[in-house]
Motif scaffolding. Sequence first.
Motif, PDB file in Angstrom:
ATOM      1  N   ASP A  64     105.683  46.328  59.792  1.00 46.69           N
ATOM      2  CA  ASP A  64     104.987  45.819  60.995  1.00 46.69           C
ATOM      3  C   ASP A  64     104.196  45.024  61.340  1.00 46.69           C
ATOM      4  OD1 ASP A  64     102.977  46.852  62.840  1.00 46.69           O
ATOM      5  OD2 ASP A  64     103.338  49.361  62.712  1.00 46.69           O
ATOM      6  N   GLY A  65     103.645  44.406  62.479  1.00 47.30           N
ATOM      7  CA  GLY A  65     102.868  43.263  62.673  1.00 47.30           C
ATOM      8  C   GLY A  65     101.995  43.961  62.965  1.00 47.30           C
ATOM      9  N   HIS A  66     101.807  44.932  63.278  1.00 51.44           N
ATOM     10  CA  HIS A  66     100.264  45.124  63.845  1.00 51.44           C
ATOM     11  C   HIS A  66      99.389  45.230  64.835  1.00 51.44           C
ATOM     12  CE1 HIS A  66     100.519  48.846  60.362  1.00 51.44           C
ATOM     13  NE2 HIS A  66     101.207  47.700  59.634  1.00 51.44           N
ATOM     14  N   GLY A  67     101.033  44.183  66.363  1.00 51.86           N
ATOM     15  CA  GLY A  67     100.351  43.910  67.393  1.00 51.86           C
ATOM     16  C   GLY A  67      99.142  42.620  66.988  1.00 51.86           C
ATOM     17  N   GLY A  68      99.107  42.164  65.940  1.00 48.70           N
ATOM     18  CA  GLY A  68      98.430  40.300  65.420  1.00 48.70           C
ATOM     19  C   GLY A  68      96.592  41.308  64.900  1.00 48.70           C
ATOM     20  N   VAL A  87      91.077  34.006  50.174  1.00 49.86           N
ATOM     21  CA  VAL A  87      92.497  34.042  50.180  1.00 49.86           C
ATOM     22  C   VAL A  87      92.069  33.358  51.239  1.00 49.86           C
ATOM     23  CG1 VAL A  87      94.717  34.809  50.163  1.00 49.86           C
ATOM     24  CG2 VAL A  87      93.054  35.692  48.405  1.00 49.86           C
ATOM     25  N   HIS A  88      93.371  32.318  51.229  1.00 48.69           N
ATOM     26  CA  HIS A  88      93.450  32.138  52.838  1.00 48.69           C
ATOM     27  C   HIS A  88      95.092  30.888  52.986  1.00 48.69           C
ATOM     28  CE1 HIS A  88      89.473  30.867  53.181  1.00 48.69           C
ATOM     29  NE2 HIS A  88      89.610  30.182  52.113  1.00 48.69           N
ATOM     30  N   SER A  89      95.992  32.216  52.564  1.00 43.06           N
ATOM     31  CA  SER A  89      97.182  31.789  52.631  1.00 43.06           C
ATOM     32  C   SER A  89      98.134  31.743  54.371  1.00 43.06           C
ATOM     33  CB  SER A  89      98.550  33.196  51.968  1.00 43.06           C
ATOM     34  OG  SER A  89      97.856  34.491  52.537  1.00 43.06           O
ATOM     35  N   LEU A  90      97.206  32.448  55.263  1.00 38.49           N
ATOM     36  CA  LEU A  90      97.837  32.436  56.863  1.00 38.49           C
ATOM     37  C   LEU A  90      97.048  30.619  56.999  1.00 38.49           C
ATOM     38  CD1 LEU A  90      98.268  33.425  58.936  1.00 38.49           C
ATOM     39  CD2 LEU A  90      95.667  33.376  59.237  1.00 38.49           C
ATOM     40  N   GLU A  91      96.141  29.824  56.394  1.00 38.30           N
ATOM     41  CA  GLU A  91      96.097  28.378  56.253  1.00 38.30           C
ATOM     42  C   GLU A  91      96.811  28.143  56.085  1.00 38.30           C
ATOM     43  OE1 GLU A  91      92.682  31.254  57.455  1.00 38.30           O
ATOM     44  OE2 GLU A  91      93.714  30.885  56.051  1.00 38.30           O
ATOM     45  N   GLN A  92      97.483  28.620  54.989  1.00 38.87           N
ATOM     46  CA  GLN A  92      98.459  27.454  53.855  1.00 38.87           C
ATOM     47  C   GLN A  92      99.609  27.565  54.890  1.00 38.87           C
ATOM     48  OE1 GLN A  92      99.651  29.158  50.094  1.00 38.87           O
ATOM     49  NE2 GLN A  92     100.591  27.550  49.243  1.00 38.87           N
ATOM     50  N   ALA A  93      99.965  28.978  55.686  1.00 39.08           N
ATOM     51  CA  ALA A  93     101.525  28.715  56.889  1.00 39.08           C
ATOM     52  C   ALA A  93     101.002  28.095  57.801  1.00 39.08           C
ATOM     53  CB  ALA A  93     100.885  30.404  56.404  1.00 39.08           C
ATOM     54  N   ALA A  94      99.898  28.109  58.527  1.00 33.98           N
ATOM     55  CA  ALA A  94      99.682  26.886  59.395  1.00 33.98           C
ATOM     56  C   ALA A  94     100.714  25.456  58.928  1.00 33.98           C
ATOM     57  CB  ALA A  94      98.663  27.503  59.764  1.00 33.98           C
ATOM     58  N   LYS A  95      99.915  25.057  57.641  1.00 40.15           N
ATOM     59  CA  LYS A  95      99.731  23.932  57.225  1.00 40.15           C
ATOM     60  C   LYS A  95     101.554  23.250  57.125  1.00 40.15           C
ATOM     61  CE  LYS A  95      98.243  20.539  53.979  1.00 40.15           C
ATOM     62  NZ  LYS A  95      97.313  20.029  52.641  1.00 40.15           N
ATOM     63  N   LEU A  96     102.324  24.875  56.301  1.00 44.10           N
ATOM     64  CA  LEU A  96     103.053  23.956  56.060  1.00 44.10           C
ATOM     65  C   LEU A  96     104.572  24.160  56.656  1.00 44.10           C
ATOM     66  CD1 LEU A  96     103.213  26.384  52.141  1.00 44.10           C
ATOM     67  CD2 LEU A  96     103.656  24.190  53.455  1.00 44.10           C
ATOM     68  N   THR A  97     104.623  25.192  57.586  1.00 45.95           N
ATOM     69  CA  THR A  97     105.011  25.325  59.255  1.00 45.95           C
ATOM     70  C   THR A  97     104.658  24.637  60.602  1.00 45.95           C
ATOM     71  OG1 THR A  97     104.099  27.453  60.264  1.00 45.95           O
ATOM     72  CG2 THR A  97     105.310  27.206  58.062  1.00 45.95           C
ATOM     73  N   GLY A  98     103.640  23.721  60.956  1.00 50.78           N
ATOM     74  CA  GLY A  98     103.082  23.474  61.608  1.00 50.78           C
ATOM     75  C   GLY A  98     102.920  24.008  62.908  1.00 50.78           C
ATOM     76  N   GLN A  99     102.853  25.797  62.526  1.00 53.97           N
ATOM     77  CA  GLN A  99     102.865  26.748  63.586  1.00 53.97           C
ATOM     78  C   GLN A  99     100.992  26.892  63.244  1.00 53.97           C
ATOM     79  OE1 GLN A  99     104.023  27.990  65.616  1.00 53.97           O
ATOM     80  NE2 GLN A  99     106.642  28.270  64.778  1.00 53.97           N
ATOM     81  N   PRO A 100     100.254  26.879  65.121  1.00 54.81           N
ATOM     82  CA  PRO A 100      98.735  27.489  65.244  1.00 54.81           C
ATOM     83  C   PRO A 100      98.967  28.981  64.623  1.00 54.81           C
ATOM     84  CG  PRO A 100     100.109  27.788  66.597  1.00 54.81           C
ATOM     85  CD  PRO A 100     101.122  27.092  66.040  1.00 54.81           C
ATOM     86  N   VAL A 101      97.357  28.888  64.103  1.00 50.16           N
ATOM     87  CA  VAL A 101      97.160  30.084  63.831  1.00 50.16           C
ATOM     88  C   VAL A 101      97.325  31.422  64.261  1.00 50.16           C
ATOM     89  CG1 VAL A 101      95.539  31.371  63.023  1.00 50.16           C
ATOM     90  CG2 VAL A 101      95.278  29.363  61.597  1.00 50.16           C
ATOM     91  N   SER A 102      97.409  31.283  65.506  1.00 47.80           N
ATOM     92  CA  SER A 102      97.082  32.214  66.348  1.00 47.80           C
ATOM     93  C   SER A 102      98.483  32.831  66.924  1.00 47.80           C
ATOM     94  CB  SER A 102      96.802  31.754  67.505  1.00 47.80           C
ATOM     95  OG  SER A 102      97.446  30.933  68.301  1.00 47.80           O
ATOM     96  N   ALA A 103      99.860  31.690  66.411  1.00 46.40           N
ATOM     97  CA  ALA A 103     100.780  33.003  66.584  1.00 46.40           C
ATOM     98  C   ALA A 103     101.855  33.066  65.461  1.00 46.40           C
ATOM     99  CB  ALA A 103     102.555  31.050  66.895  1.00 46.40           C
ATOM    100  N   LEU A 104     100.914  32.483  64.063  1.00 41.89           N
ATOM    101  CA  LEU A 104     101.173  33.643  62.933  1.00 41.89           C
ATOM    102  C   LEU A 104     100.606  34.641  62.400  1.00 41.89           C
ATOM    103  CD1 LEU A 104     100.567  30.380  60.254  1.00 41.89           C
ATOM    104  CD2 LEU A 104     102.762  31.129  60.801  1.00 41.89           C
ATOM    105  N   LYS A 105      99.752  35.091  63.676  1.00 43.14           N
ATOM    106  CA  LYS A 105      98.992  36.247  63.260  1.00 43.14           C
ATOM    107  C   LYS A 105      99.458  37.501  64.575  1.00 43.14           C
ATOM    108  CE  LYS A 105      93.844  35.170  62.436  1.00 43.14           C
ATOM    109  NZ  LYS A 105      92.996  35.428  63.301  1.00 43.14           N
ATOM    110  N   SER A 106     100.092  36.497  65.033  1.00 44.04           N
ATOM    111  CA  SER A 106     100.929  37.603  66.124  1.00 44.04           C
ATOM    112  C   SER A 106     102.188  37.412  66.556  1.00 44.04           C
ATOM    113  CB  SER A 106      99.982  37.562  67.849  1.00 44.04           C
ATOM    114  OG  SER A 106     100.198  36.534  68.259  1.00 44.04           O
ATOM    115  N   ASP A 107     102.974  35.903  66.128  1.00 45.74           N
ATOM    116  CA  ASP A 107     104.531  36.278  66.614  1.00 45.74           C
ATOM    117  C   ASP A 107     105.195  36.733  65.436  1.00 45.74           C
ATOM    118  OD1 ASP A 107     107.094  34.979  66.529  1.00 45.74           O
ATOM    119  OD2 ASP A 107     106.916  35.143  68.701  1.00 45.74           O
ATOM    120  N   ASP A 108     106.198  37.211  65.613  1.00 44.58           N
ATOM    121  CA  ASP A 108     106.773  37.701  64.399  1.00 44.58           C
ATOM    122  C   ASP A 108     107.493  37.191  63.690  1.00 44.58           C
ATOM    123  OD1 ASP A 108     105.714  40.977  64.926  1.00 44.58           O
ATOM    124  OD2 ASP A 108     107.251  41.626  65.382  1.00 44.58           O
TER     125      ASP A 108
END
Length: 477
Positions: A64-68, A87-108
Amino acid sequence: MKARLRRSAALLAGSLVPLVLLAGPPASAAPPDPLADAFTRAAATYEVPRDLLVTLGYAETRLDGHGGEPSASGGYGMMHLVSNPTVHSLEQAAKLTGQPVSALKSDDAANIAGGAAVLRAYANELGLDAAARKDAGKWYPAVARYGNASSSEVARLYADTVYELLASGVRAATPNGTVTVRPQVVRPERGAYAKAPDLDRTFAAAAVDYPGAHWAAASSSNYAVSNRPASNAIDRIVVHVTQGSYAGTISWFQNPAAQVSAHYVVRSSDGDITQMVREKDRAWHAGNHNSRSVGIEHEGYVDNASWFTDAMYRASAALTRSIADRYGIPKDRTHIVGHVEVPGADHTDPGPNWNWTRYMQFVTGDTGGGNPHTPQSVCGSGYNVIDSAALGSAGTVYLLYNNSTGYNCVTTIKSTSIGTASATSAYLEVQGATRVTDSSDFAYYAGPIRASGAGKCVKWGGKAGSTGYDSPFEHCG
């Protein structure tokens, strides 16, 4: 999903196997579930075992993504990518995937890809080669690290939860279908975590205020040392929902940056309980009620009722009953309240999905057709409960004491199979005397067992169904 999954050259550096494009399903086949497809694509892109990736996400959020919206510890999306002061795994994911943080928060789909990329990065640091990456059991240290635990024992608790789900299987409903993991035999290779304490083992009663709970101390930065009830009367019990997972909440309360804590955390799947702050101390959980209350956190999210299981309700109610008995707190909704009901609170937990009627029935024993007997009615006039231990969902064993006579009393009260004879037992052993046990197939309770214990230590315990409790020598005086 609009977000496109991108390979990370820095992460994979030539290690990817080209993806094979499969022909679409025949016209008669059901359309694929976008969420299931996102897991399949992310697993293939980052060479993470697909079932392990799904199970990790399920352990974190029930998919459940809880709507971001973030969890209590700052985790986003169904893969719980975290952004907080430590902890900054969100920022790490953005760097690894090239996806913006906003997409990683809300796009499943983006969030799932981010979780896979982070997990793969940890596997790379472990040195897992292509062959090893195909064995889900070898990913255990990477999974343990993914939980961002504050200690090795909490990291083990987190990883063990994921692998237990992998063994039992997962079936999660989605808006467009179902994501499924079949039960499978996986031998987790714990490595250095094999030496970490197992928080699922029972701790000595002296280490906790509630028998049967485990102990994992919160950071001393997250609560205030006190001397309750001498310094402040305890007359409230506050019910919370963690907005996160069991292991994640324990880890967050151990993080000095959290500046929050609770006395207890209860697990959804089986009602397991971990104590993190002694009841004498003031946990930081309920604002102006901190000085007068004991706080109980429950694993889950307020907007998803699936977390609130029968096992959780029963275990938490037994804990609440024990606290209320020990401090003389009335078992009513004036004194047992939700976080949202604390004056000045800006939280909504436990929320509309929490079944207060059912919970209070378990607390009071008034379940309509439930066990009509109480510890006091079994042991007799003058006896008061001084300790208790939940026996899973099958019952509770109680230790009582009569101040006038100096006698102890032990009884096990059944919570299931009420009125039907089933294996139930209770025992009491006064130090220096022979243990006395009452064990048979009982319809309502075992006991009472009474013995003079003034000034002496006692051992006590009992069993209902397959669950038992055995105390050390305690209550010496």
